[in-house]
Design a protein around this motif. Structure first.
Motif: not given
Length: 377
Positions: A14, A18, A22, A247, A251-252, A264-265, A267, A270-271
């Protein structure tokens, strides 16, 4: 395999997925930790990206490259950003393409003096009938293209030393080292095989499930009106399975409401467009949302149409209130600020361009500041 090891492997996959979302280009030099993680889980990642998203993952000894497929026409645009601020325009992309082509010119090795590169770019542009400006404008566009290629790890500056000077190198000029194997994978396929420019960004036919999953992963918000009937049916019938996969893979967290869907993240890392964030445009966009929601007082879950005059006047008031802390160029030119704020909101999926102003999407109200009440003594 023990339960603990399986959990660690799942978490590692994961994290690697991610990292690739990114930064679709990872190199051993620029990001060794994430690159090693991707190599360790490369087989599972290749299968997951291909099956879920229709993406191709290329992993070699020096780099990992995630080749993404085009999104549909309703998806927000994501232009390349200059390191000095602003987006690449048509001229910027032209220089980027010319620079990449010049670095791949036949007969060139892994190192090329800057003057030779510039001469090759000018020759290629002339051969294709492309007019490029001389002087400062040319240097700015060339620097922006090289900065993008350096950030991706495609080129780096090398000091050859006095005993290694090349005949075609001017005294004291920089020499670029080129990762030609990575350079060949910047585009998804060989461009000379395409029938025309539009074919490079044309979306391929995909299953409704894959189209939906790709939008959920790549877009901050997917409006229900943007989904075709097949994709909407998948969202309704397979919501639980989609939430589990998002998920496990990235991890979304999936959230589905009347106006659309959001993955959405929690944390917040992740953007590629941090929001809220620092800077005049980010601050102005956040305050503008608050002001527009107060003015329109919309029904919860509904979009808001804001005309150009209202946008301009509201931003003018905000500029007057924050003139001391905002960038001078925006304080002097509110129209430029309106343009950049609108572009940011559209890129985030929080608004859509409209003939007269913009259409503020329902999720924008999430960013409306609220006043926290202090507990009574």
């Amino acid at each position: 395999m023990s339960t603990g090891t399986a959990v660690q492997d799942a978490a590692g996959r994961r994290d690697a997925a991610r990292a690739l979302l990114q930064r679709p280009i990872l190199t051993a030099t620029h990001d060794p930790d994430n690159f090693d993680l991707v190599r360790r889980h490369s087989a599972a990642l290749r299968a997951m990206f291909a099956d879920r998203l229709g993406y191709t993952l290329i992993v070699e000894t020096e780099f990992a490259r995630l080749v993404k497929a085009p999104l549909d026409a309703a998806a927000p645009l994501r232009p390349l950003h200059r390191t000095t601020g602003g987006d690449f325009g048509a001229v910027g992309y032209t220089y980027l393409a010319l620079t990449a082509a010049a670095l791949l010119a036949p007969g060139r090795g892994d190192q090329i003096p800057m003057s030779v590169l510039v001469d090759q770019i000018r020759a290629d542009a002339a051969a294709q009938g492309i007019e490029i400006a001389d002087g400062l404008s040319e240097r700015r566009h060339l620097v922006a293209a090289l900065q993008a290629l350096m950030e991706w790890g495609v080129v780096g500056e090398t000091d050859l030393g006095e005993d290694q000077d090349r005949e075609d190198r001017e005294e004291g000029e920089p020499v670029l080292t080129v990762c030609r194997s990575l350079l060949r994978h910047l585009t998804a396929f060989a461009l000379h095989d395409l029938p025309g420019p539009s074919a490079a960004i044309a979306a391929r036919p995909e299953t409704p499930r894959r189209r939906l999953y790709r939008r959920l992963v790549e877009d901050p918000f997917t409006a229900r009106d943007d989904l075709d009937p097949e994709a909407l049916d998948v969202l309704i019938r397979e919501r639980a399975d989609l939430a589990r996969r998002l998920d496990e893979d990235f991890g979304l967290v999936l959230e589905v409401r009347t106006e659309g869907a959001l993955a959405y993240d929690p944390d917040g890392s992740l953007t590629d467009v941090p929001f809220p964030g620092p800077g005049t445009v980010n601050q102005a966009a956040l305050l503008l949302i608050s002001e527009l929601v107060d003015i329109a007082d919309p029904v919860p879950g509904s979009a808001v149409h804001v005309d150009t005059d209202t946008l301009q006047n509201t931003l003018s008031d905000l500029v007057a209130a924050h003139a001391r802390s905002w960038r001078g160029e925006y304080v002097r030119d509110v129209t430029a600020l309106r343009r950049d704020v609108t572009a940011l909101l559209v890129r985030l999926g929080l608004a859509r361009a409209h003939d007269d102003g913009l259409l503020l999407a329902a999720p924008a109200a999430r960013y409306r500041p609220t006043i926290a009440e202090s507990p009574q003594p």
